[in-house]
Structure formats: structure tokens, C-alpha cells
Scaffold this motif. Structure first.
Motif, PDB file in Angstrom:
ATOM      1  N   UNK A 100       0.827  -1.391   0.014  1.00 24.87           N
ATOM      2  CA  UNK A 100      -0.101   0.058  -0.115  1.00 24.87           C
ATOM      3  C   UNK A 100       0.858   1.280  -0.084  1.00 24.87           C
ATOM      4  N   UNK A 101       2.112   1.342  -0.038  1.00 25.70           N
ATOM      5  CA  UNK A 101       3.068   2.226  -0.242  1.00 25.70           C
ATOM      6  C   UNK A 101       3.549   2.741   1.057  1.00 25.70           C
ATOM      7  N   UNK A 102       3.439   2.121   2.109  1.00 26.13           N
ATOM      8  CA  UNK A 102       3.935   2.598   3.409  1.00 26.13           C
ATOM      9  C   UNK A 102       5.333   1.801   3.836  1.00 26.13           C
ATOM     10  N   UNK A 103       6.174   2.584   4.232  1.00 23.04           N
ATOM     11  CA  UNK A 103       7.412   1.779   4.711  1.00 23.04           C
ATOM     12  C   UNK A 103       7.427   1.574   6.079  1.00 23.04           C
ATOM     13  N   UNK A 104       7.171   0.272   6.525  1.00 24.26           N
ATOM     14  CA  UNK A 104       7.261  -0.182   7.938  1.00 24.26           C
ATOM     15  C   UNK A 104       8.363  -0.886   8.181  1.00 24.26           C
ATOM     16  N   UNK A 176       3.126  -1.754  -8.828  1.00 19.39           N
ATOM     17  CA  UNK A 176       1.684  -1.702  -8.838  1.00 19.39           C
ATOM     18  C   UNK A 176       0.865  -2.110 -10.078  1.00 19.39           C
ATOM     19  N   UNK A 177       1.586  -1.886 -11.213  1.00 17.06           N
ATOM     20  CA  UNK A 177       0.923  -2.038 -12.503  1.00 17.06           C
ATOM     21  C   UNK A 177       0.886  -3.567 -12.749  1.00 17.06           C
ATOM     22  N   UNK A 178       1.506  -4.504 -11.991  1.00 18.15           N
ATOM     23  CA  UNK A 178       0.953  -5.913 -11.884  1.00 18.15           C
ATOM     24  C   UNK A 178       0.555  -6.104 -10.712  1.00 18.15           C
ATOM     25  N   UNK A 179       0.923  -5.480  -9.670  1.00 19.57           N
ATOM     26  CA  UNK A 179       0.537  -5.875  -8.292  1.00 19.57           C
ATOM     27  C   UNK A 179       0.837  -7.421  -8.031  1.00 19.57           C
ATOM     28  N   UNK A 180       1.714  -8.103  -8.385  1.00 16.28           N
ATOM     29  CA  UNK A 180       2.027  -9.395  -8.042  1.00 16.28           C
ATOM     30  C   UNK A 180       2.460  -9.648  -6.796  1.00 16.28           C
ATOM     31  N   UNK A 181       1.572 -10.435  -5.969  1.00 23.03           N
ATOM     32  CA  UNK A 181       1.998 -10.468  -4.684  1.00 23.03           C
ATOM     33  C   UNK A 181       2.958 -11.802  -4.512  1.00 23.03           C
ATOM     34  N   UNK A 182       4.138 -11.507  -3.981  1.00 24.12           N
ATOM     35  CA  UNK A 182       5.302 -12.530  -4.106  1.00 24.12           C
ATOM     36  C   UNK A 182       5.948 -12.689  -2.679  1.00 24.12           C
ATOM     37  N   UNK A 183       5.429 -12.975  -1.930  1.00 19.85           N
ATOM     38  CA  UNK A 183       5.992 -13.097  -0.591  1.00 19.85           C
ATOM     39  C   UNK A 183       7.304 -13.912  -0.701  1.00 19.85           C
ATOM     40  N   UNK A 184       8.197 -13.737  -1.431  1.00 20.46           N
ATOM     41  CA  UNK A 184       9.556 -14.584  -1.509  1.00 20.46           C
ATOM     42  C   UNK A 184      10.635 -13.711  -1.539  1.00 20.46           C
ATOM     43  N   UNK A 185      11.730 -14.182  -0.907  1.00 26.93           N
ATOM     44  CA  UNK A 185      12.919 -13.055  -0.884  1.00 26.93           C
ATOM     45  C   UNK A 185      13.457 -13.650  -1.934  1.00 26.93           C
ATOM     46  N   UNK A 186      13.870 -12.516  -2.928  1.00 26.94           N
ATOM     47  CA  UNK A 186      14.652 -12.686  -4.342  1.00 26.94           C
ATOM     48  C   UNK A 186      15.570 -11.544  -4.187  1.00 26.94           C
ATOM     49  N   UNK A 216       5.201  -6.088   1.006  1.00 29.90           N
ATOM     50  CA  UNK A 216       4.425  -7.126   1.751  1.00 29.90           C
ATOM     51  C   UNK A 216       2.862  -6.757   2.018  1.00 29.90           C
ATOM     52  N   UNK A 217       2.199  -7.456   2.696  1.00 26.49           N
ATOM     53  CA  UNK A 217       0.878  -7.042   2.974  1.00 26.49           C
ATOM     54  C   UNK A 217       1.362  -6.114   4.148  1.00 26.49           C
TER      55      UNK A 217
END
Ligand code: SD4
Length: 332
Positions: A100-104, A176-186, A216-217
Motif C-alpha cells: 500500500x506504499x507505507x514503509x514499515x 503496482x502495474x502488475x501488483x504481483x504478490x510474491x512473498x518470497x525473498x529474491x 508485503x501485506x
């Protein structure tokens, strides 16, 4: 020298089932299977940190250690250099935001007395490691989260600032253009800094700080602020720290495990390998990277990772250099 793209390519091969070594049972790891940990022949000041940015973190930490400073100050000031660098996209300012664009940010610190402090899901504070230290020293608690952590930081005099840089915002817009959610480390989303040090008194401390998994979420917290997962220090034995996919580090409590393995007589290299094997045995490791580092009380140090490509900076006697770790997935 440290080609992380090669690592990703190897990971891809691995995910296709090519070039994998067989899955050892962790109980079978013997001392002969891992290269001996590097030894300093007795405790003298040293500092070790993850990835290439470990070099600048070690440089700062060494300034403190070589002036007879405390390991705790060394590991705080060391990682602060990386937190403050806007070019780094995985720590502090310039860190990759959530989807969502927040640095946490997540961070933790542990000293030679077994004291620990942490913050997680904190926003707009450039030096979460220093807030973690304040939690350790100024509160009866170990961890503060989110809004509460921010409120505490402000009460302690930390200034709020925007951490999303133009560059990281642009990269997020592109993502965001693809918004692919990839919770992997690469290659795009790893490089947490974790740092361990021994000072002139032989006392050990450690730190860890990160913006976590890229895109991330919202609300996702990784291993980096979790004592025992990303970092553990036992001044009688040694210390360990982690980088990589937090979910598996948390589920195996990797750093605590490594310190316990060292307590039972394994060297830092052997202990790191055995903790990696715990992941290999239980989880699908083909697409994820985890790297561990460890030091022991007598000044031995080492590391191990799942895939090729993990490296650390080690500084001793003022000589600061990069070392590649051994790794589990050995393919063509
Ligand atoms: C996390 N462990 O948030 C962190 C990411 C990391 O190198 O270490 N990257 O899961």
C-alpha cells in the motif's frame, strides 16, 4: 563478486527440481561435513554483518570497538549507517514499502546481559534500531509495535520523517502495474542488516534492522524484530543472526537454535548449517533464501545459507572484508 542474480537463477533451477542435493536429516550432520569456522584463536574484538552493506556497518562499529567501546554501541551505531543510507532499499530510509506504499520497519537489539528491545511495524522513524534500544533500556518491555512504538519514539525525542524516497516510490508505482504478490525473498527484496560484535571485554551484542519483505501485506511483520528468530545473544556462548524469508526463520526460531547448538559444542559454521537443515527438512526451501551468521565466545565466526549468494562482512584487527558462505543447494 557477489552475484545475486546468479542466486535467483539457481533458485529457479532449484524450483524446477534440477541440480538439488538430497535432503539430509539434520541429525546426520557431522563436524566433517562443514568447513571449519574461521577462528581468531581467542576472543578479541570483532564485528560481523550481513551482505555488502555489512562493510560500512562494520567500519563504523570498528571505530567504536577499537576505541575500547562497548559491543552494544558498536552494533547500534554500525547498523544506523545503513538505516540512514537512502540508496539501500531494504533498511531504514529508502526501504521498499508495503504493497500500500507505507514503509514499515522492524528492528531488535540484544546486549551481553541478555537484555533485549524491539520495535515492529513502526513508520516514519529513520532509526528503528535506536528506538529498540530505548525500549530495552527505558521500558520494562521487550517490544513495542506500530502506533505505540511511534508514540514512544516521539516521546524519546525521535523526529518523524518521510522514509519513502522518490526512487522507492517510483519502483512501487511500477510494481503496482502488475501488483504481483510474491512473498518470497529474491534479488529485489532481501538485504536486511544484522550485526554481531565482541568487544575488548569479550562481551557480545547484536542488532538487526529492516524494512522487511518488499511489497508485503500491510501489517506483516517478519523475523527481524523477534528475539530468538533474527537475533539471539548469550554472552556465555555466542550470538547468531539471520537474513532471508522471515516466515521460516520465525517458525524455526533460527538464531536461538544456533546459539543452543553452539552451547552443545558445535562451531558457528556447523550450528548455522544445522539450523538451515531444520528449514530444509520441514519446508519447501527451493524458492526461498535464508542466511545465518554466528560467532562464539572464543572468537570463531561463520555462516551458512540455503542457496548460493549469501555473503557477510567480517572485521577483525581493523581488516574488513567480504566472505561468501557455504550453502545447501548445490546445482549446476
Ligand atoms: C523479513 N528477514 O522481513 C526479513 C527480510 C530479510 O534479507 O532479511 N531480507 O522477512
Amino acid at each position: 563478486m557477489f552475484n545475486r542474480r546468479q542466486f535467483v537463477a539457481k533458485s529457479l533451477l532449484a524450483s524446477l527440481g534440477l541440480g538439488l542435493v538430497s535432503c539430509d536429516n539434520e541429525k546426520e550432520i557431522s563436524k566433517e561435513e562443514v568447513s571449519p569456522s574461521s577462528s581468531l584463536g581467542g576472543a578479541k574484538p570483532l564485528v560481523i554483518a550481513t551482505w555488502n552493506h555489512g562493510l560500512i556497518a562494520n567500519e563504523k562499529a570498528w571505530e567504536i570497538l577499537s576505541n575500547n567501546g562497548r559491543a552494544l554501541d558498536a552494533v547500534e551505531e554500525g547498523v544506523k549507517v545503513v538505516e540512514a543510507d537512502p540508496k539501500g532499499t531494504t533498511v531504514g530510509i529508502g526501504g521498499t514499502p508495503d504493497r500500500d506504499g507505507h514503509v514499515t520497519l522492524d528492528a531488535c537489539i540484544m546486549d551481553e546481559k541478555g537484555n533485549a528491545g524491539a520495535v515492529c511495524f513502526i513508520e516514519n522513524i529513520k532509526h528503528p534500531i535506536s528506538v529498540a534500544r530505548k525500549v530495552m533500556e527505558e521500558t520494562p518491555h521487550v517490544m513495542l509495535a506500530g502506533e505505540g512504538a511511534l508514540q514512544f519514539a516521539k516521546e524519546q525525542g525521535f523526529k518523524e520523517e518521510k522514509l519513502l524516497t522518490e526512487k522507492s516510490e517510483k519502483a512501487w508505482e511500477e510494481w503496482k502495474e502488475k501488483s504481483k504478490y510474491e512473498p518470497i525473498i529474491n534479488v529485489e527484496n532481501h538485504d536486511t542488516i544484522s550485526q554481531l560484535a565482541i568487544d575488548k571485554n569479550g562481551d557480545i551484542s547484536g542488532s538487526c534492522t529492516t524494512s522487511g519483505l518488499g511489497y508485503k501485506m500491510r501489517g506483516r511483520v517478519g523475523d527481524s524484530p523477534i528475539i530468538g528468530a533474527s537475533l539471539f545473544v548469550d554472552n556465555e556462548v555466542g550470538a547468531a543472526c539471520a537474513t532471508g524469508l522471515g516466515e521460516v526463520i520465525m517458525k524455526t526460531l533460527g538464531s536461538f537454535l544456533i546459539v543452543e547448538f553452539m552451547r552443545n559444542g558445535l562451531s558457528p559454521n556447523e550450528a548455522c548449517k544445522k539450523a538451515v537443515m531444520r528449514i530444509i527438512k520441514k519446508y519447501d526451501y527451493k524458492d526461498l533464501q535464508v542466511g545465518y551468521l554466528a560467532i562464539n565466545k572464543s572468537g570463531e565466526y561463520g555462516g551458512y545459507s540455503i542457496h548460493e549468494g549469501f555473503s557477510y562482512a567480517i572485521c577483525v584487527d581493523g581488516k574488513n572484508e567480504m566472505v561468501k558462505t557455504d550453502y545447501y543447494v548445490k546445482g549446476e
